[in-house]
Motif scaffolding. Structure first.
Motif, short mmCIF file in Angstrom:
data_model
loop_
_atom_site.label_atom_id
_atom_site.label_comp_id
_atom_site.label_asym_id
_atom_site.label_seq_id
_atom_site.Cartn_x
_atom_site.Cartn_y
_atom_site.Cartn_z
N ARG A 50 62.55 38.06 92.35
CA ARG A 50 62.11 38.60 91.07
C ARG A 50 61.27 39.85 91.29
NH1 ARG A 50 58.52 35.00 90.04
NH2 ARG A 50 56.74 36.38 90.33
N ASP A 51 61.56 40.88 90.51
CA ASP A 51 60.67 42.04 90.47
C ASP A 51 60.51 42.46 89.02
OD1 ASP A 51 62.93 43.47 89.74
OD2 ASP A 51 63.05 44.64 91.59
N ALA A 52 59.96 43.65 88.79
CA ALA A 52 59.68 44.08 87.42
C ALA A 52 60.93 44.29 86.58
CB ALA A 52 58.86 45.38 87.44
N THR A 53 62.08 44.43 87.23
CA THR A 53 63.32 44.70 86.48
C THR A 53 64.12 43.45 86.17
OG1 THR A 53 64.67 45.03 88.48
CG2 THR A 53 63.48 46.96 87.61
N GLN A 147 55.73 39.77 80.61
CA GLN A 147 56.18 41.07 81.11
C GLN A 147 56.95 41.83 80.04
OE1 GLN A 147 56.69 42.52 84.60
NE2 GLN A 147 54.88 41.38 85.25
N ARG A 148 57.86 41.13 79.35
CA ARG A 148 58.65 41.79 78.30
C ARG A 148 57.76 42.27 77.16
NH1 ARG A 148 62.31 37.53 79.46
NH2 ARG A 148 61.51 36.30 77.71
N ARG A 149 56.77 41.47 76.79
CA ARG A 149 55.92 41.84 75.66
C ARG A 149 55.06 43.06 75.99
NH1 ARG A 149 54.72 35.56 74.01
NH2 ARG A 149 56.34 35.44 72.40
N LEU A 150 54.51 43.11 77.18
CA LEU A 150 53.69 44.26 77.54
C LEU A 150 54.55 45.52 77.72
CD1 LEU A 150 51.07 42.58 79.85
CD2 LEU A 150 50.63 43.69 77.67
N ARG A 151 55.77 45.35 78.17
CA ARG A 151 56.66 46.50 78.28
C ARG A 151 57.09 47.00 76.90
NH1 ARG A 151 57.77 47.33 83.53
NH2 ARG A 151 57.22 45.59 84.89
N LEU A 152 57.28 46.06 75.96
CA LEU A 152 57.56 46.47 74.59
C LEU A 152 56.36 47.24 74.02
CD1 LEU A 152 59.16 46.55 71.96
CD2 LEU A 152 58.22 44.28 71.43
N HIS A 154 54.32 49.08 75.58
CA HIS A 154 54.40 50.44 76.13
C HIS A 154 55.42 51.29 75.36
CE1 HIS A 154 55.43 53.72 78.83
NE2 HIS A 154 56.65 53.25 78.90
N ARG A 155 56.58 50.71 75.06
CA ARG A 155 57.61 51.47 74.35
C ARG A 155 57.16 51.80 72.92
NH1 ARG A 155 61.02 47.35 75.97
NH2 ARG A 155 61.76 47.05 73.82
N LEU A 156 56.44 50.88 72.29
CA LEU A 156 55.93 51.15 70.95
C LEU A 156 54.93 52.31 70.98
CD1 LEU A 156 55.36 47.50 69.67
CD2 LEU A 156 57.28 49.01 69.14
N ALA A 157 54.07 52.33 72.00
CA ALA A 157 53.12 53.43 72.13
C ALA A 157 53.84 54.75 72.36
CB ALA A 157 52.14 53.14 73.27
N ARG A 556 46.78 38.01 71.94
CA ARG A 556 46.46 37.84 73.37
C ARG A 556 47.71 37.97 74.24
NH1 ARG A 556 42.65 32.62 73.85
NH2 ARG A 556 44.07 31.83 72.27
N ASP A 557 48.89 37.72 73.64
CA ASP A 557 50.12 37.82 74.41
C ASP A 557 50.54 39.27 74.67
OD1 ASP A 557 50.33 35.09 74.56
OD2 ASP A 557 51.66 34.91 72.84
N VAL A 558 49.91 40.23 74.00
CA VAL A 558 50.26 41.63 74.22
C VAL A 558 49.06 42.42 74.74
CG1 VAL A 558 52.16 41.66 72.57
CG2 VAL A 558 49.84 42.16 71.77
N ILE A 559 48.02 41.72 75.17
CA ILE A 559 46.86 42.33 75.81
C ILE A 559 46.82 41.82 77.25
CG2 ILE A 559 44.34 42.49 75.81
CD1 ILE A 559 44.43 42.10 72.78
N ALA A 560 46.74 42.73 78.19
CA ALA A 560 46.85 42.32 79.59
C ALA A 560 45.76 41.31 79.96
CB ALA A 560 46.79 43.54 80.50
#
Length: 594
Positions: A50-53, A147-152, A154-157, A556-560
């Motif tokens: 497993r990695d970030a992708t 991981q998916r939520r924090l990457r989303l 980022h995309r929203l920002a 809390r699920d979208v805050i690191a």
């Protein structure tokens, strides 16, 4: 084997980026990541890497490399590894799994680091208590959903910035150390070492600074602003949070709406949803009358109804007392509620009692039969009339609350959402967004015996109602607007006061005299006197938007690294005491609790 072989640090592909075409070409790759799972099958070792992708299956076959196979035998979950291998098609493919048609046959393997202490499995299905998850947040963040939520996020920002920059906004940072503003929520205070006895405050918002940027002539500002409020926490609140903050000069509310609607539409495209524009608009008076709240969920009906004359003169003490005390009697009609059980009505009764209502009167109709919690006191005919007035037909139910206006409205607003969830009345995958306008400018605070600002004291009143500030402050409407998504306020803003004279009139209505206004807000008044343009703005709750669009119930699920509901960080064990030397340097003393 724990070497840092350079060749196996230089990744040539991500685990989730490999495709069937790579297998057809026999592509050789270098992969790095974490061991998600290991399985030994008759001499063959299979590892999910497993990695970030994403993830890919790796096969270690001793016929391919004895050394790599021997190292693979030592692997455990969450070991950090690098490997070289060839992409091939699986002998036993899994078409339901991403990357399930291929695997990598490893020829070389290095263990970059062992995982000696992993407090819980990374598997999504593993149930782990909240304390453990937040104490070891760096491990929980490896879970694919987070991981998916924090990457989303980022995309929203990124999408938001693109819209704002395309419209001529510039990003400017405002101070994190400022002065306390007692008209808002409770501040987090920071003692000053060089000014003993004085304190900075962490900003609750950049409100005054962004207005000063308009005075300075920047005209269009935005910032992903970090804000701090010392308030009780809940699922959608943290002591520190992020808002998309913006301000425009020479702008009407209509122009601000257009900017925000384009920005929000761009955010929704990141989850492949095209949200209709323009967003609907309702006044504060309308939404509070129809839904009992200024942040209504309009994905379903269940609007509040006045049963009118059917509840007058009933001899039913609950109704009679409410009406005699200038209270109200209101209800909602529940489609299909005629089949609800007594236990269900008891649960709905508990909802309204929890917020201070005296109770719930229910009437249900099953065909021609009528049942009610007040049947003996009201009689069957009166129950039928009340239910019909509220809109409950055959096989429906009517739920009625009577009492204080504010308490009744709040109780029914919560009840309608609970009923909608219990009765499956909320359409799946529906997004309902609206503007709420024309808020009251001020509200009476009974505890303080004075008028307070509904939004903040820098919100402009409607220009045609200025004279009411001195004679009827409660009747003045604000040039304020909120953005509400599925019953959650995701943004709020207003046209600001740009005239010193009007600002002083609003301060006077709030009980802030000239000397007090000068002491607290002198810098703002002087700025307004220096040629301030008409301006307005808004702040969007970025954490809330990110949580909702990622289908999470908690920000809390979208805050690191979030705090708990007691505003503490279990991972770093903060807040924490400081030593006596630090206290002496700050010239502070701690008053210990008794």
């Amino acid at each position: 084997m724990t070497t840092g072989t350079i060749g196996l640090l230089e990744r040539s592909a991500g685990c989730g980026e490999l495709a069937e075409s790579d297998a057809d070409a026999g592509r050789e790759v270098v992969l790095t990541g974490w061991v998600h799972r290991r399985r030994d099958l008759g001499g063959l070792i299979f590892v999910d890497l497993r990695d970030a992708t994403g993830r890919v299956q790796v096969l270690f076959d001793p016929s391919e490399s004895v050394e790599a196979h021997a190292t693979a035998e030592t692997l455990r979950a969450e070991y950090v590894v690098g490997l070289r291998g060839r992409v091939v098609r699986r002998e036993s493919p899994n078409p339901r799994q991403p990357g399930g048609m291929i695997e990598v046959r490893a020829a070389e393997l290095v263990v970059h680091n062992r995982a000696e202490s992993v407090p819980f499995p990374i598997d999504e299905e593993a149930i782990v208590n909240e304390e453990a998850r937040l104490t070891h947040r760096y491990v929980e963040l490896r879970r694919p959903t987070l991981q998916r939520r924090l990457r989303l996020r980022h995309r929203l920002a990124r999408a938001s910035r693109a819209v704002l920059e395309n419209k001529g906004f510039i990003e400017i940072e405002t101070p994190m150390l400022t002065r306390s503003t007692p008209e808002g929520a409770r501040d987090y205070l920071v003692p000053s070492r060089v000014h003993p006895g004085s304190f900075y405050a962490l900003p609750q918002s950049p409100q005054l600074f962004k207005q000063l940027l308009m005075v300075a002539g920047f005209e269009r500002y935005y910032q992903f602003a970090r804000c701090f409020r010392d308030e009780d926490l809940r699922a959608d609140r943290q002591p520190e949070f992020t808002q998309i903050d913006l301000e425009l000069s020479f702008a009407t509310a209509e122009q601000i709406y257009q900017v925000i609607e384009e920005l929000v539409a761009a955010q929704f495209r990141e989850i492949d949803v095209e949200i209709p524009r323009p967003f609907p608009r309702l006044t504060w008076a309308d939404v509070t009358a129809r839904y009992g709240t200024d942040r209504p969920d309009i994905r379903f009906g269940l609007e509040l109804c006045d049963p009118g004359s059917t509840v007058h003169g009933t001899g039913f003490q609950v109704f009679d007392a409410a009406l005699a005390e200038n209270g109200i009697v209101r209800g909602i009609a529940v489609p299909g509620g005629g089949s609800a059980s007594r236990r269900q009505f008891d649960e709905w009764t508990a909802v309204v009692r929890d917020v201070g209502a005296r109770g719930l009167v229910w009437i249900k109709r099953e065909g021609t039969a009528v049942q009610s919690s007040a049947l003996k006191l009201l009689g069957e005919q009166r129950c039928r009339e009340i239910a019909s007035a509220i809109g409950a037909g055959e096989n429906d139910a009517a739920l009625i609350v009577a009492g204080d206006r504010e308490v009744t409205a709040r109780a029914l607003s919560l009840l309608r959402c609970r009923v909608a969830a219990d009765m499956n009345l909320i359409p799946p995958d529906r997004w309902s967004i609206l503007w709420v306008e024309d808020f009251p400018l001020l509200q009476w605070d009974e505890a303080e015996k004075r008028w307070v600002a509904c939004h903040h004291p820098f919100t402009a009143p409607r220009w045609d109602e200025l004279d009411l500030l001195a004679t009827d402050p409660g009747a003045v409407r604000a040039q304020a607007y909120d953005l509400v998504l599925n019953g959650v306020e995701i943004g709020g803003g207003s046209i600001r006061i740009h005239s010193r004279g009007i600002q002083e009139r609003v301060f006077a209505a709030l009980g802030i005299d000239g000397a007090d206004a000068e002491r607290k807000f002198g810098f703002l008044l002087r700025a307004l006197d220096s040629g301030a343009p008409p301006h307005g703005g808004i702040a969007l709750g970025f954490d809330r938007i990110s949580a909702m669009l990622s289908r999470s119930d908690s920000i809390r699920d979208v805050i690191a690294f979030p705090k708990t509901t007691s505003a503490s960080c279990l991972m770093t064990d903060s807040p924490s005491p400081i030593d006596d030397a630090q206290l002496r340097e700050l010239r502070l003393a701690i008053q210990r609790p008794d």
